[in-house]
Enzyme design. Structure first.
Site, mmCIF file in Angstrom:
data_model
loop_
_atom_site.group_PDB
_atom_site.id
_atom_site.type_symbol
_atom_site.label_atom_id
_atom_site.label_comp_id
_atom_site.label_asym_id
_atom_site.label_seq_id
_atom_site.Cartn_x
_atom_site.Cartn_y
_atom_site.Cartn_z
ATOM 1 N N HIS A 93 0.848 -1.204 0.000
ATOM 2 C CA HIS A 93 0.000 0.000 0.000
ATOM 3 C C HIS A 93 0.889 1.261 0.000
ATOM 4 O O HIS A 93 0.941 2.006 0.976
ATOM 5 C CB HIS A 93 -0.867 -0.060 1.262
ATOM 6 C CG HIS A 93 -2.020 0.882 1.329
ATOM 7 N ND1 HIS A 93 -1.906 2.242 1.121
ATOM 8 C CD2 HIS A 93 -3.326 0.656 1.599
ATOM 9 C CE1 HIS A 93 -3.089 2.799 1.277
ATOM 10 N NE2 HIS A 93 -3.973 1.861 1.568
ATOM 11 N N GLU B 102 -0.710 1.158 -5.484
ATOM 12 C CA GLU B 102 -0.441 -0.055 -4.718
ATOM 13 C C GLU B 102 -0.562 -1.295 -5.590
ATOM 14 O O GLU B 102 -1.663 -1.601 -6.051
ATOM 15 C CB GLU B 102 -1.473 -0.172 -3.585
ATOM 16 C CG GLU B 102 -1.762 1.122 -2.860
ATOM 17 C CD GLU B 102 -3.075 1.072 -2.058
ATOM 18 O OE1 GLU B 102 -3.518 -0.023 -1.664
ATOM 19 O OE2 GLU B 102 -3.652 2.149 -1.826
HETATM 20 O O1 TA6 Z 1 -6.040 1.196 -0.481
HETATM 21 C C1 TA6 Z 1 -7.029 2.176 -0.450
HETATM 22 C C2 TA6 Z 1 -7.769 2.101 0.861
HETATM 23 O O2 TA6 Z 1 -8.376 0.854 1.026
HETATM 24 C C3 TA6 Z 1 -8.763 3.261 0.923
HETATM 25 O O3 TA6 Z 1 -10.100 2.857 0.741
HETATM 26 C C4 TA6 Z 1 -8.472 3.947 2.225
HETATM 27 O O4 TA6 Z 1 -9.338 3.611 3.214
HETATM 28 C C5 TA6 Z 1 -7.031 3.536 2.473
HETATM 29 O O5 TA6 Z 1 -6.867 2.266 1.959
HETATM 30 C C6 TA6 Z 1 -6.451 3.679 3.857
HETATM 31 O O6 TA6 Z 1 -6.904 2.731 4.746
HETATM 32 P P1 TA6 Z 1 -6.533 2.836 6.270
HETATM 33 O O7 TA6 Z 1 -7.168 1.640 6.933
HETATM 34 O O8 TA6 Z 1 -5.026 2.775 6.355
HETATM 35 O O9 TA6 Z 1 -7.077 4.149 6.765
#
Ligand code: TA6
Length: 291
Positions: free
Chosen positions: A161, A264
């Site tokens: 991510h 990602e």
């Molecule tokens: O990868 C994108 C995502 O799933 C978004 O929907 C957003 O929520 C982000 O990840 C961050 O997630 P987190 O749980 O780290 O706040």
């Protein structure tokens, strides 16, 4: 959360209990910092260069709490697509360093490991071995591998991510999604075929199934391109929370959405299935190039 004044993207300086960090230094002067919690790459500075990764000035740095920036490892569940905590448990558990040094190519490298425990089996009843291998030379290469060490098959979703620091997200675009299928972030949405580059002009959040193995982020404000080469990951996720969602995130500054973009490599649309003894691995290599 509102921003404090200061230089762009300084090192996280939030109070809180410090997390153990491993630093890799390459002969060129490049440096990478990895939190053992989550095998989480937190910072990458190429030789003489500026930070490439984004880390929120408001991130928590506390045991068991997700870190807002760098490269969170998403395993064994992407987002809320299942019963586990969001993005799985790998990002909030301590990993063990099993190897560190200079490899045969001269890259500074480290390997970190996470295995199942009572805690993980309570959430996800599968024996596994997960490893993150980080290697630093003129680029940054991160590999996530997972082995099924049990006697029953399992399936999981995963992602690296990666939060990039950009000069002005409103001027960036992501290339390499052409022909992939936009699925949104929650399951069940109608897939839309992507055409051309993706400008970032508002809240952006979604899975691009079947994204090319070479993705580009063009960042004219910093006069650079980030070249992302992935293998073993079929999909890509692009995320920027934009104004309203940024305000709602307690560990993220109100204006920080302008200086970050997540791209990602991921396996989400088709979860990875492993039979007993089988191993999967996925890699991303990132380098910087002039525009
Ligand atoms: O990868 C994108 C995502 O799933 C978004 O929907 C957003 O929520 C982000 O990840 C961050 O997630 P987190 O749980 O780290 O706040």
């Amino acid at each position: 959360m509102s921003d404090r004044p200061g230089s762009p993207n300084p090192r996280p300086d939030r109070p809180g209990r410090p997390l153990p960090v491993l630093t890799l230094r390459h002969a060129s002067g490049a440096e990478v910092e990895i939190y053992l919690q989550g095998a989480h790459v937190a910072s990458w500075r190429p030789p003489g260069g500026e930070e490439v990764l984004f880390m929120s000035r408001h991130t928590h740095l506390e045991p068991g709490v997700p870190i807002r920036g760098g490269i969170p490892v998403v395993f064994p569940q992407f987002s809320d697509r299942g019963p586990l905590p969001k993005h799985g448990f790998a990002r909030t558990l301590p990993w063990e360093v099993v190897e560190e040094g200079v490899d045969a190519t001269g890259a500074a490298a480290a390997r970190l490991r996470l295995t199942d425990s009572e805690e993980t089996r309570r959430l996800w009843p599968h024996p596994f071995l997960a490893e993150v291998h980080v290697s630093l030379d003129d680029g940054l290469t991160t590999t996530l591998s997972v082995t099924n060490t049990g006697d029953r098959a399992f399936a999981f979703t995963s992602a690296l991510h990666t939060y990039y620091r950009v000069g002005d997200v409103r001027r960036t675009s992501v290339h390499g999604l052409d022909g992939s299928w936009y699925l949104g972030v929650a399951p069940g949405g109608e897939p839309t075929e992507m055409r051309g580059p993706l400008p970032v002009e508002g809240e952006t959040d979604g899975v691009y199934a079947g994204a090319a193995d070479r993705l580009l982020i063009l960042d004219p404000a910093l006069n650079r391109a980030l070249v992302i080469e992935k293998t073993g990951f079929a999909d890509a996720v692009v995320w920027n929370p934009w104004i309203e969602k940024a305000r709602a995130l307690p560990d993220f500054g109100d204006d920080e959405y302008r200086e970050m973009l997540c791209v990602e490599p991921a396996n989400i649309a088709l979860p990875t299935h492993l039979v007993p003894g089988q191993e999967w691995s996925g890699t991303q290599r990132v380098r910087i190039s002039d525009l």
